[in-house]
Design a protein around this motif. Structure first.
Motif, PDB file in Angstrom:
ATOM      1  N   GLU A 151       0.839  -1.213   0.000  1.00 47.04           N
ATOM      2  CA  GLU A 151       0.000   0.000   0.000  1.00 47.04           C
ATOM      3  C   GLU A 151       0.867   1.254   0.000  1.00 47.04           C
ATOM      4  O   GLU A 151       0.535   2.260  -0.613  1.00 47.04           O
ATOM      5  N   ALA A 152       1.979   1.191   0.708  1.00 46.65           N
ATOM      6  CA  ALA A 152       2.866   2.356   0.784  1.00 46.65           C
ATOM      7  C   ALA A 152       3.637   2.557  -0.521  1.00 46.65           C
ATOM      8  O   ALA A 152       3.820   3.690  -0.981  1.00 46.65           O
ATOM      9  N   LEU A 153       4.095   1.455  -1.120  1.00 46.72           N
ATOM     10  CA  LEU A 153       4.974   1.577  -2.295  1.00 46.72           C
ATOM     11  C   LEU A 153       4.225   1.796  -3.605  1.00 46.72           C
ATOM     12  O   LEU A 153       4.763   2.428  -4.525  1.00 46.72           O
ATOM     13  N   ALA A 154       3.009   1.264  -3.711  1.00 44.31           N
ATOM     14  CA  ALA A 154       2.311   1.319  -5.006  1.00 44.31           C
ATOM     15  C   ALA A 154       2.177   2.758  -5.535  1.00 44.31           C
ATOM     16  O   ALA A 154       2.496   3.015  -6.703  1.00 44.31           O
ATOM     17  N   PRO A 155       1.740   3.729  -4.699  1.00 48.69           N
ATOM     18  CA  PRO A 155       1.651   5.102  -5.238  1.00 48.69           C
ATOM     19  C   PRO A 155       3.019   5.703  -5.578  1.00 48.69           C
ATOM     20  O   PRO A 155       3.118   6.522  -6.497  1.00 48.69           O
ATOM     21  N   VAL A 156       4.057   5.281  -4.869  1.00 48.93           N
ATOM     22  CA  VAL A 156       5.407   5.773  -5.171  1.00 48.93           C
ATOM     23  C   VAL A 156       5.847   5.230  -6.530  1.00 48.93           C
ATOM     24  O   VAL A 156       6.398   5.957  -7.368  1.00 48.93           O
ATOM     25  N   ALA A 157       5.576   3.946  -6.754  1.00 45.80           N
ATOM     26  CA  ALA A 157       5.905   3.346  -8.057  1.00 45.80           C
ATOM     27  C   ALA A 157       5.167   4.073  -9.174  1.00 45.80           C
ATOM     28  O   ALA A 157       5.759   4.372 -10.223  1.00 45.80           O
ATOM     29  N   PRO A 213      22.157  19.215  -0.635  1.00 47.74           N
ATOM     30  CA  PRO A 213      20.798  19.757  -0.532  1.00 47.74           C
ATOM     31  C   PRO A 213      19.899  19.339  -1.698  1.00 47.74           C
ATOM     32  O   PRO A 213      18.728  19.028  -1.504  1.00 47.74           O
ATOM     33  N   ASP A 214      20.461  19.328  -2.901  1.00 47.77           N
ATOM     34  CA  ASP A 214      19.680  18.872  -4.059  1.00 47.77           C
ATOM     35  C   ASP A 214      19.296  17.407  -3.918  1.00 47.77           C
ATOM     36  O   ASP A 214      18.169  17.014  -4.243  1.00 47.77           O
ATOM     37  N   HIS A 215      20.251  16.621  -3.455  1.00 47.69           N
ATOM     38  CA  HIS A 215      19.987  15.192  -3.353  1.00 47.69           C
ATOM     39  C   HIS A 215      18.915  14.917  -2.285  1.00 47.69           C
ATOM     40  O   HIS A 215      18.004  14.118  -2.511  1.00 47.69           O
ATOM     41  N   VAL A 216      19.013  15.610  -1.160  1.00 48.40           N
ATOM     42  CA  VAL A 216      17.977  15.442  -0.124  1.00 48.40           C
ATOM     43  C   VAL A 216      16.619  15.833  -0.680  1.00 48.40           C
ATOM     44  O   VAL A 216      15.615  15.166  -0.422  1.00 48.40           O
ATOM     45  N   ARG A 217      16.586  16.912  -1.445  1.00 49.38           N
ATOM     46  CA  ARG A 217      15.317  17.317  -2.025  1.00 49.38           C
ATOM     47  C   ARG A 217      14.751  16.204  -2.923  1.00 49.38           C
ATOM     48  O   ARG A 217      13.564  15.900  -2.883  1.00 49.38           O
ATOM     49  N   SER A 218      15.628  15.577  -3.728  1.00 48.97           N
ATOM     50  CA  SER A 218      15.172  14.476  -4.591  1.00 48.97           C
ATOM     51  C   SER A 218      14.650  13.300  -3.767  1.00 48.97           C
ATOM     52  O   SER A 218      13.609  12.724  -4.082  1.00 48.97           O
ATOM     53  N   VAL A 219      15.404  12.945  -2.735  1.00 51.39           N
ATOM     54  CA  VAL A 219      15.015  11.790  -1.907  1.00 51.39           C
ATOM     55  C   VAL A 219      13.668  12.063  -1.227  1.00 51.39           C
ATOM     56  O   VAL A 219      12.804  11.187  -1.160  1.00 51.39           O
ATOM     57  N   ARG A 220      13.477  13.278  -0.759  1.00 58.21           N
ATOM     58  CA  ARG A 220      12.183  13.619  -0.161  1.00 58.21           C
ATOM     59  C   ARG A 220      11.058  13.611  -1.192  1.00 58.21           C
ATOM     60  O   ARG A 220      10.002  13.026  -0.970  1.00 58.21           O
ATOM     61  N   ALA A 221      11.294  14.260  -2.326  1.00 54.33           N
ATOM     62  CA  ALA A 221      10.217  14.436  -3.308  1.00 54.33           C
ATOM     63  C   ALA A 221       9.753  13.113  -3.894  1.00 54.33           C
ATOM     64  O   ALA A 221       8.567  12.921  -4.156  1.00 54.33           O
ATOM     65  N   HIS A 222      10.691  12.182  -4.093  1.00 50.97           N
ATOM     66  CA  HIS A 222      10.342  10.950  -4.801  1.00 50.97           C
ATOM     67  C   HIS A 222      10.184   9.757  -3.883  1.00 50.97           C
ATOM     68  O   HIS A 222       9.837   8.664  -4.347  1.00 50.97           O
ATOM     69  N   PHE A 223      10.448   9.936  -2.586  1.00 51.25           N
ATOM     70  CA  PHE A 223      10.390   8.774  -1.709  1.00 51.25           C
ATOM     71  C   PHE A 223       9.895   9.142  -0.304  1.00 51.25           C
ATOM     72  O   PHE A 223       8.714   8.961   0.001  1.00 51.25           O
ATOM     73  N   ILE A 224      10.762   9.704   0.512  1.00 54.64           N
ATOM     74  CA  ILE A 224      10.472   9.870   1.945  1.00 54.64           C
ATOM     75  C   ILE A 224       9.169  10.633   2.225  1.00 54.64           C
ATOM     76  O   ILE A 224       8.350  10.182   3.033  1.00 54.64           O
ATOM     77  N   ASP A 225       8.957  11.759   1.549  1.00 53.59           N
ATOM     78  CA  ASP A 225       7.768  12.566   1.861  1.00 53.59           C
ATOM     79  C   ASP A 225       6.476  11.936   1.338  1.00 53.59           C
ATOM     80  O   ASP A 225       5.397  12.468   1.562  1.00 53.59           O
ATOM     81  N   ARG A 226       6.590  10.820   0.658  1.00 51.19           N
ATOM     82  CA  ARG A 226       5.400  10.137   0.147  1.00 51.19           C
ATOM     83  C   ARG A 226       4.840   9.096   1.116  1.00 51.19           C
ATOM     84  O   ARG A 226       3.903   8.363   0.773  1.00 51.19           O
ATOM     85  N   PHE A 227       5.438   8.989   2.287  1.00 46.15           N
ATOM     86  CA  PHE A 227       4.945   8.057   3.303  1.00 46.15           C
ATOM     87  C   PHE A 227       4.464   8.824   4.531  1.00 46.15           C
ATOM     88  O   PHE A 227       5.005   9.888   4.853  1.00 46.15           O
TER      89      PHE A 227
END
Lengths: 171, 171
Positions: free
Chosen positions: A155-161, B131-145
């Motif tokens: 559930e967590a990964l599907a929207p990220v994918a 800073p750019d890399h953290v922004r990428s990690v947040r935008a595409h992964f961490i902040d999506r949970f």
């Protein structure tokens, strides 16, 4: 300075280093666990495919082609399905063609290019290797989660994918 | 035939294809989501490092060295920390040395080999890119949970990472 105000007259340039907070300890440990599992799991699965003389990307191609109608797929679609660049896929298919696992075929009446076609040997290889590979995937990943964890992670990964597929599609 | 009985006199060979069940639909969707996120996220993060002329593995080396005492690490330990083979790491360090980001140094009074040392330029590069890399990690992964998802995924993955590290250590 208000770190959320980045577009004032005095300071028209975005200041990324102030805008984006660093990962917290909780975010950091999750991010590192993800990276580590992704990397180590690929390593372990690759290792366990070695006795079959298959790279992990080769195995993925065999799976995708074996699920395709008539065991074949347009090279462009195969690149999309396996998330590879066309040039990288082309090198890989050449190696797999030399190993007798796939064939490149022109597409009659279709100028849009070539198909990759699973050979009989490729199909047999897939069927022989798949049980070992499933055992590896279970032993090192799937069977290590409870059913609730499996669902929660999905559930967590599907929207990220989906988000990442969208970005990839636009590039 | 009882598929769990594999060691009878009639049938002394293990029969993996009967032993290990295929992934169920729920397992399969989670497995595919993991693979897809791992692959697409690496692709996206690499893409967003390109303007800095850094490969994602280069960035990882810069991070590990910048966290090490005196910004240096024995090559063997660096290979372990970054989960790479020594030969692959050696090639990578050569490229990074040519780019001025690291230096190889002999270790006085220590025959056990070379250190990789972060240069001043490597340290500045890391600080500029982070800073750019953290922004990428947040935008595409961490902040999506959600925070709950972050913790649940960490709890699920941490023992898997430990299992895989153990296997890697033995190999």
């Amino acid at each position: 300075m208000d770190t959320h105000t980045i577009d004032t007259a005095d300071d028209p340039e975005p200041r990324p280093e102030e805008e984006t907070p660093w990962l917290t300890a909780r975010e950091q440990r999750m991010w590192r666990a993800h990276l580590e599992v992704a990397k180590l799991l690929e390593y372990q699965l690759s290792r366990e495919l070695q006795p079959h003389n298959l790279a992990i990307n080769d195995y993925e191609i065999l799976v995708v082609l074996s699920e395709a109608p008539d065991h074949r797929m347009r090279m462009t679609d195969l690149a999309t399905a396996t998330l590879q660049s066309k040039s990288r896929l082309s090198h890989q298919i050449t190696r797999m063609e030399n190993a007798g696992l796939v064939l490149r075929q022109e597409c009659p009446g279709d100028r849009r290019g070539l198909y990759a076609h699973l050979t009989e040997q490729g199909w047999e290889t897939m069927q022989r290797v798949a049980p070992d590979h499933v055992r590896s995937v279970r032993a090192h990943f799937i069977d290590r989660f409870t059913p609730e964890q499996l669902d929660a992670i999905y559930e967590a990964l599907a929207p990220v994918a989906e988000h990442l597929r969208g970005l990839r599609g636009r590039s």
